[in-house]
Write a protein that holds these residues in place. Structure first.
Motif, PDB file in Angstrom:
ATOM      1  N   GLU A   1       0.838  -1.206   0.000  1.00 59.62           N
ATOM      2  CA  GLU A   1       0.000   0.000   0.000  1.00 59.62           C
ATOM      3  C   GLU A   1       0.872   1.256   0.000  1.00 59.62           C
ATOM      4  O   GLU A   1       0.572   2.228  -0.705  1.00 59.62           O
ATOM      5  CB  GLU A   1      -0.933   0.016   1.207  1.00 59.62           C
ATOM      6  N   GLY A   2       1.956   1.244   0.753  1.00 57.83           N
ATOM      7  CA  GLY A   2       2.861   2.391   0.763  1.00 57.83           C
ATOM      8  C   GLY A   2       3.513   2.626  -0.586  1.00 57.83           C
ATOM      9  O   GLY A   2       3.647   3.773  -1.035  1.00 57.83           O
ATOM     10  N   GLU A   3       3.926   1.538  -1.241  1.00 56.42           N
ATOM     11  CA  GLU A   3       4.490   1.667  -2.592  1.00 56.42           C
ATOM     12  C   GLU A   3       3.456   2.249  -3.551  1.00 56.42           C
ATOM     13  O   GLU A   3       3.763   3.127  -4.359  1.00 56.42           O
ATOM     14  CB  GLU A   3       4.963   0.309  -3.103  1.00 56.42           C
ATOM     15  N   ALA A   4       2.208   1.752  -3.451  1.00 57.48           N
ATOM     16  CA  ALA A   4       1.138   2.245  -4.327  1.00 57.48           C
ATOM     17  C   ALA A   4       0.904   3.732  -4.102  1.00 57.48           C
ATOM     18  O   ALA A   4       0.765   4.509  -5.056  1.00 57.48           O
ATOM     19  CB  ALA A   4      -0.145   1.455  -4.090  1.00 57.48           C
ATOM     20  N   ARG A   5       0.883   4.146  -2.855  1.00 59.30           N
ATOM     21  CA  ARG A   5       0.669   5.564  -2.535  1.00 59.30           C
ATOM     22  C   ARG A   5       1.817   6.416  -3.098  1.00 59.30           C
ATOM     23  O   ARG A   5       1.594   7.469  -3.694  1.00 59.30           O
ATOM     24  CB  ARG A   5       0.558   5.740  -1.030  1.00 59.30           C
ATOM     25  N   ALA A   6       3.055   5.948  -2.909  1.00 57.28           N
ATOM     26  CA  ALA A   6       4.223   6.691  -3.404  1.00 57.28           C
ATOM     27  C   ALA A   6       4.187   6.819  -4.924  1.00 57.28           C
ATOM     28  O   ALA A   6       4.436   7.901  -5.475  1.00 57.28           O
ATOM     29  CB  ALA A   6       5.511   6.006  -2.953  1.00 57.28           C
ATOM     30  N   ILE A   7       3.859   5.723  -5.625  1.00 58.84           N
ATOM     31  CA  ILE A   7       3.798   5.759  -7.090  1.00 58.84           C
ATOM     32  C   ILE A   7       2.665   6.660  -7.551  1.00 58.84           C
ATOM     33  O   ILE A   7       2.832   7.472  -8.469  1.00 58.84           O
ATOM     34  CB  ILE A   7       3.667   4.329  -7.662  1.00 58.84           C
ATOM     35  N   ARG A   8       1.498   6.535  -6.907  1.00 56.43           N
ATOM     36  CA  ARG A   8       0.375   7.404  -7.268  1.00 56.43           C
ATOM     37  C   ARG A   8       0.759   8.872  -7.124  1.00 56.43           C
ATOM     38  O   ARG A   8       0.461   9.695  -7.977  1.00 56.43           O
ATOM     39  CB  ARG A   8      -0.831   7.101  -6.385  1.00 56.43           C
ATOM     40  N   ASP A   9       1.468   9.204  -6.049  1.00 50.58           N
ATOM     41  CA  ASP A   9       1.856  10.590  -5.831  1.00 50.58           C
ATOM     42  C   ASP A   9       2.846  11.066  -6.889  1.00 50.58           C
ATOM     43  O   ASP A   9       2.778  12.215  -7.336  1.00 50.58           O
ATOM     44  CB  ASP A   9       2.421  10.763  -4.422  1.00 50.58           C
ATOM     45  N   ILE A  10       3.755  10.192  -7.304  1.00 51.87           N
ATOM     46  CA  ILE A  10       4.692  10.542  -8.382  1.00 51.87           C
ATOM     47  C   ILE A  10       3.922  10.804  -9.675  1.00 51.87           C
ATOM     48  O   ILE A  10       4.143  11.809 -10.361  1.00 51.87           O
ATOM     49  CB  ILE A  10       5.733   9.423  -8.592  1.00 51.87           C
ATOM     50  N   VAL A  11       2.997   9.911 -10.007  1.00 53.71           N
ATOM     51  CA  VAL A  11       2.197  10.066 -11.233  1.00 53.71           C
ATOM     52  C   VAL A  11       1.414  11.372 -11.179  1.00 53.71           C
ATOM     53  O   VAL A  11       1.403  12.144 -12.144  1.00 53.71           O
ATOM     54  CB  VAL A  11       1.269   8.854 -11.442  1.00 53.71           C
ATOM     55  N   ARG A  12       0.771  11.648 -10.058  1.00 47.16           N
ATOM     56  CA  ARG A  12      -0.030  12.868  -9.935  1.00 47.16           C
ATOM     57  C   ARG A  12       0.836  14.124 -10.010  1.00 47.16           C
ATOM     58  O   ARG A  12       0.409  15.144 -10.541  1.00 47.16           O
ATOM     59  CB  ARG A  12      -0.817  12.866  -8.633  1.00 47.16           C
TER      60      ARG A  12
ATOM     61  N   LYS B   1      -6.869   0.651  -4.691  1.00 49.93           N
ATOM     62  CA  LYS B   1      -7.689   1.832  -4.375  1.00 49.93           C
ATOM     63  C   LYS B   1      -6.866   3.101  -4.335  1.00 49.93           C
ATOM     64  O   LYS B   1      -7.394   4.180  -4.595  1.00 49.93           O
ATOM     65  CB  LYS B   1      -8.431   1.617  -3.056  1.00 49.93           C
ATOM     66  N   ARG B   2      -5.590   3.003  -4.026  1.00 42.25           N
ATOM     67  CA  ARG B   2      -4.739   4.199  -4.034  1.00 42.25           C
ATOM     68  C   ARG B   2      -4.675   4.794  -5.439  1.00 42.25           C
ATOM     69  O   ARG B   2      -4.485   5.992  -5.600  1.00 42.25           O
ATOM     70  CB  ARG B   2      -3.314   3.887  -3.562  1.00 42.25           C
ATOM     71  N   PHE B   3      -4.850   3.951  -6.456  1.00 37.34           N
ATOM     72  CA  PHE B   3      -4.812   4.421  -7.843  1.00 37.34           C
ATOM     73  C   PHE B   3      -6.201   4.748  -8.393  1.00 37.34           C
ATOM     74  O   PHE B   3      -6.333   5.590  -9.261  1.00 37.34           O
ATOM     75  CB  PHE B   3      -4.180   3.356  -8.749  1.00 37.34           C
TER      76      PHE B   3
END
Length: 160
Positions: free
Chosen positions: A43-54, A81-83
């Motif tokens: 979940e932390g990786e997903a959040r970090a990647i989502r934030d980079i994409v955004r 869900k993070r994405f």
């Protein structure tokens, strides 16, 4: 959160339209019993990647973005869900992929004889509109040679 398996970004121009492709491979579930933090790490990786994409792609302003790869979790799990949503609002949409039999599994864990879906294609609204038809999951006999995952694909049409 550090993304241990990396993140690949490819910037592409098709028929004069720029778009970005991100390829992910989140933390494995296979060692979850021995590593109770693996779900938290995914979940932390997903959040970090989502934030980079955004940060790099203004999705709300119509940026064309695809995030694809092995998310190592179910579609209703926290990493996906993070994405797919942010603050209760839609962010990226999961492409409705299936194989020629209508089956949606993408990975096979042979030792346990388990089949599940952990591989996805996620599209920003602008890129989802360019999907010609729902994508697919390859199911030819050779599709499991060399990997325990099946190919997931999409067919996009960029007008000239």
């Amino acid at each position: 959160m550090q993304v241990n398996r990396g993140l690949l970004e490819v910037d592409i121009v098709t028929n004069g339209r720029p778009w970005a492709l991100y390829v992910v491979h989140l933390k494995s579930r296979l060692d979850s019993a021995g590593d109770p933090q693996s779900a938290t790490q995914r979940e932390g990786e997903a959040r970090a990647i989502r934030d980079i994409v955004r940060q790099e792609q203004p999705i709300a302003q119509g940026a064309l973005v695809a995030v694809v790869g092995d998310f190592n979790d179910a579609r209703d799990a926290a990493p996906l869900k993070r994405f797919t949503e942010l603050d209760g609002k839609p962010l990226l949409a999961i492409s409705p992929d299936a194989d020629s039999h209508g089956e949606t599994w993408t990975s096979n864990y042979g030792r346990a004889d388990e089949y599940d879906r952990s591989d996805y294609i996620l599209f920003s609204p602008g890129l989802a509109a360019l999907e010609k038809k729902p994508g697919g999951i390859e199911d030819i006999p050779e599709s499991l040679i060399g990997s325990d995952h099946r190919l997931v694909w999409a067919d996009l049409t960029f007008p000239k």
